[in-house]
Scaffold this active site. Structure first.
Site, short mmCIF file in Angstrom:
data_model
loop_
_atom_site.label_atom_id
_atom_site.label_comp_id
_atom_site.label_asym_id
_atom_site.label_seq_id
_atom_site.Cartn_x
_atom_site.Cartn_y
_atom_site.Cartn_z
N GLU A 106 -1.05 -13.99 12.93
CA GLU A 106 0.09 -13.18 12.49
C GLU A 106 -0.20 -11.70 12.72
O GLU A 106 -1.36 -11.28 12.77
CB GLU A 106 0.35 -13.50 11.01
CG GLU A 106 1.43 -12.73 10.31
CD GLU A 106 2.84 -12.91 10.88
OE1 GLU A 106 3.03 -12.67 12.07
OE2 GLU A 106 3.75 -13.22 10.09
N ASP A 107 0.85 -10.90 12.86
CA ASP A 107 0.64 -9.46 13.04
C ASP A 107 0.28 -8.79 11.72
O ASP A 107 -0.71 -8.07 11.62
CB ASP A 107 1.86 -8.79 13.70
CG ASP A 107 3.18 -9.01 12.95
OD1 ASP A 107 3.21 -9.78 11.95
OD2 ASP A 107 4.19 -8.43 13.35
N ASP A 110 1.89 -9.24 4.67
CA ASP A 110 2.51 -8.22 3.82
C ASP A 110 2.76 -8.84 2.44
O ASP A 110 1.83 -8.97 1.65
CB ASP A 110 3.79 -7.76 4.53
CG ASP A 110 4.47 -6.57 3.90
OD1 ASP A 110 3.78 -5.69 3.35
OD2 ASP A 110 5.71 -6.49 3.96
N LYS A 138 -1.82 -5.89 4.26
CA LYS A 138 -1.39 -4.90 3.26
C LYS A 138 -1.51 -5.56 1.88
O LYS A 138 -0.52 -6.06 1.35
CB LYS A 138 0.06 -4.52 3.48
CG LYS A 138 0.38 -3.74 4.73
CD LYS A 138 1.81 -3.22 4.61
CE LYS A 138 2.46 -3.00 5.93
NZ LYS A 138 3.89 -2.69 5.83
N PHE A 159 4.86 1.66 6.63
CA PHE A 159 5.51 0.89 7.69
C PHE A 159 4.96 1.33 9.05
O PHE A 159 5.01 2.51 9.40
CB PHE A 159 7.03 1.05 7.64
CG PHE A 159 7.73 0.07 8.52
CD1 PHE A 159 7.99 -1.22 8.08
CD2 PHE A 159 8.08 0.41 9.81
CE1 PHE A 159 8.60 -2.15 8.91
CE2 PHE A 159 8.70 -0.51 10.66
CZ PHE A 159 8.96 -1.79 10.20
N ASP A 166 7.39 -4.13 15.59
CA ASP A 166 8.63 -3.44 15.96
C ASP A 166 9.25 -2.68 14.81
O ASP A 166 8.90 -2.88 13.64
CB ASP A 166 9.66 -4.48 16.43
CG ASP A 166 10.25 -5.26 15.26
OD1 ASP A 166 9.47 -5.73 14.39
OD2 ASP A 166 11.49 -5.39 15.18
N ARG A 172 7.28 -2.46 20.43
CA ARG A 172 6.26 -3.52 20.46
C ARG A 172 5.19 -3.23 21.51
O ARG A 172 4.05 -3.63 21.37
CB ARG A 172 6.91 -4.88 20.76
CG ARG A 172 7.83 -5.37 19.64
CD ARG A 172 8.16 -6.85 19.86
NE ARG A 172 9.29 -7.30 19.06
CZ ARG A 172 9.19 -7.73 17.80
NH1 ARG A 172 8.02 -7.73 17.20
NH2 ARG A 172 10.26 -8.13 17.14
P1 5GP Z 1 5.50 -11.08 4.78
O1 5GP Z 1 6.23 -12.38 4.68
O2 5GP Z 1 4.02 -11.18 4.65
O3 5GP Z 1 6.08 -10.05 3.86
O4 5GP Z 1 5.94 -10.56 6.16
C1 5GP Z 1 5.23 -10.33 7.21
C2 5GP Z 1 6.15 -9.87 8.30
O5 5GP Z 1 6.91 -8.71 7.90
C3 5GP Z 1 5.33 -9.44 9.45
O6 5GP Z 1 5.06 -10.50 10.30
C4 5GP Z 1 6.18 -8.38 10.08
O7 5GP Z 1 7.10 -8.99 10.95
C5 5GP Z 1 6.97 -7.77 8.93
N1 5GP Z 1 6.34 -6.51 8.49
C6 5GP Z 1 5.73 -6.28 7.32
N2 5GP Z 1 5.25 -5.03 7.26
C7 5GP Z 1 5.56 -4.46 8.44
C8 5GP Z 1 5.30 -3.16 9.01
O8 5GP Z 1 4.69 -2.26 8.43
N3 5GP Z 1 5.76 -2.96 10.26
C9 5GP Z 1 6.42 -3.93 10.97
N4 5GP Z 1 6.81 -3.61 12.20
N5 5GP Z 1 6.68 -5.14 10.47
C10 5GP Z 1 6.25 -5.40 9.22
#
Ligand code: 5GP
Length: 188
Positions: A106-107, A110, A138, A159, A166, A172
């Site tokens: 995963e990127d 969060d 995070k 962010f 993106d 990206r």
């Molecule tokens: P989670 O379900 O853990 O909240 O979400 C993760 C997803 O939220 C990531 O895969 C990403 O797509 C998006 N996301 C969360 N924080 C950021 C951020 O700082 N920048 C970007 N571009 N996407 C984020």
């Protein structure tokens, strides 16, 4: 849903949080760690589209054990970033993973909602093992208890864009990770 396309902000004016050199060094180290831990085994890397595509491409090249790729895609639970917890699978894996060693790639980890949903889903396929690799973590944003087995960087609540990540589908391809100037951007 009303959607307005935000104005383009040049990445040149955005502060670099992590340079491409820092990223390359950490991805290499995580690849070596994975190679050591899975020595003699074969693994399936499952990338979460689209954000993890670039990280997966680099991580795979740093992994020296036998590996294959697959990809899943999920619908975001709403751009508002107030989590309803509703994550939906829009692309499933192409090949069976029963009995395989799987790493979800995963990127960003969060709130944790996406990965806990995907982990639950993948476990239903009965892999031999399931781990999580994320480029960014995070921890302060977590809403559900989930941790990455491999995380390249822990970052504060900001962010970011670039290295696959993106804002409204842009940025990206930016090779480093930058802070989006309007942080968090409107609508996120
Ligand atoms: P989670 O379900 O853990 O909240 O979400 C993760 C997803 O939220 C990531 O895969 C990403 O797509 C998006 N996301 C969360 N924080 C950021 C951020 O700082 N920048 C970007 N571009 N996407 C984020």
């Amino acid at each position: 849903m009303v959607s307005t396309v935000p104005e383009f902000v040049s990445p040149d004016v955005m502060e670099v949080l992590l340079s491409k050199e820092q990223i390359a060094e950490r991805v290499q180290a995580v690849g070596e760690q994975i190679s050591a831990e899975y020595k003699g085994q074969s693994i399936v890397l499952i990338g979460v589209l689209k954000g993890a595509a670039i990280f997966l491409a680099d991580l795979a090249r740093a992994i020296k054990v036998d590996n294959t790729f697959d990809f899943v895609a999920v619908s975001s639970y709403g751009r508002a970033r107030v989590s309803s917890g509703a994550v939906k699978l829009i692309k499933d894996i192409d090949n069976p993973i029963e009995g395989r060693h799987v790493i979800l790639v995963e990127d960003i980890l969060d709130t944790g909602l996406t990965l806990s949903y995907l982990r639950g889903l993948m476990l239903q396929h009965k892999p031999a093992s399931l781990k999580i690799a994320t480029c960014l973590d995070k921890p302060s944003r977590r809403l559900v208890p989930i941790e990455a087995d491999y995380a390249c960087f822990k970052i504060p609540n900001a962010f970011v864009i670039g290295y696959g990540m993106d804002y409204a589908e842009r940025y990206r391809g930016v090779p480093d990770i930058r802070l989006y100037p309007d942080n968090p951007p409107a609508g996120h």
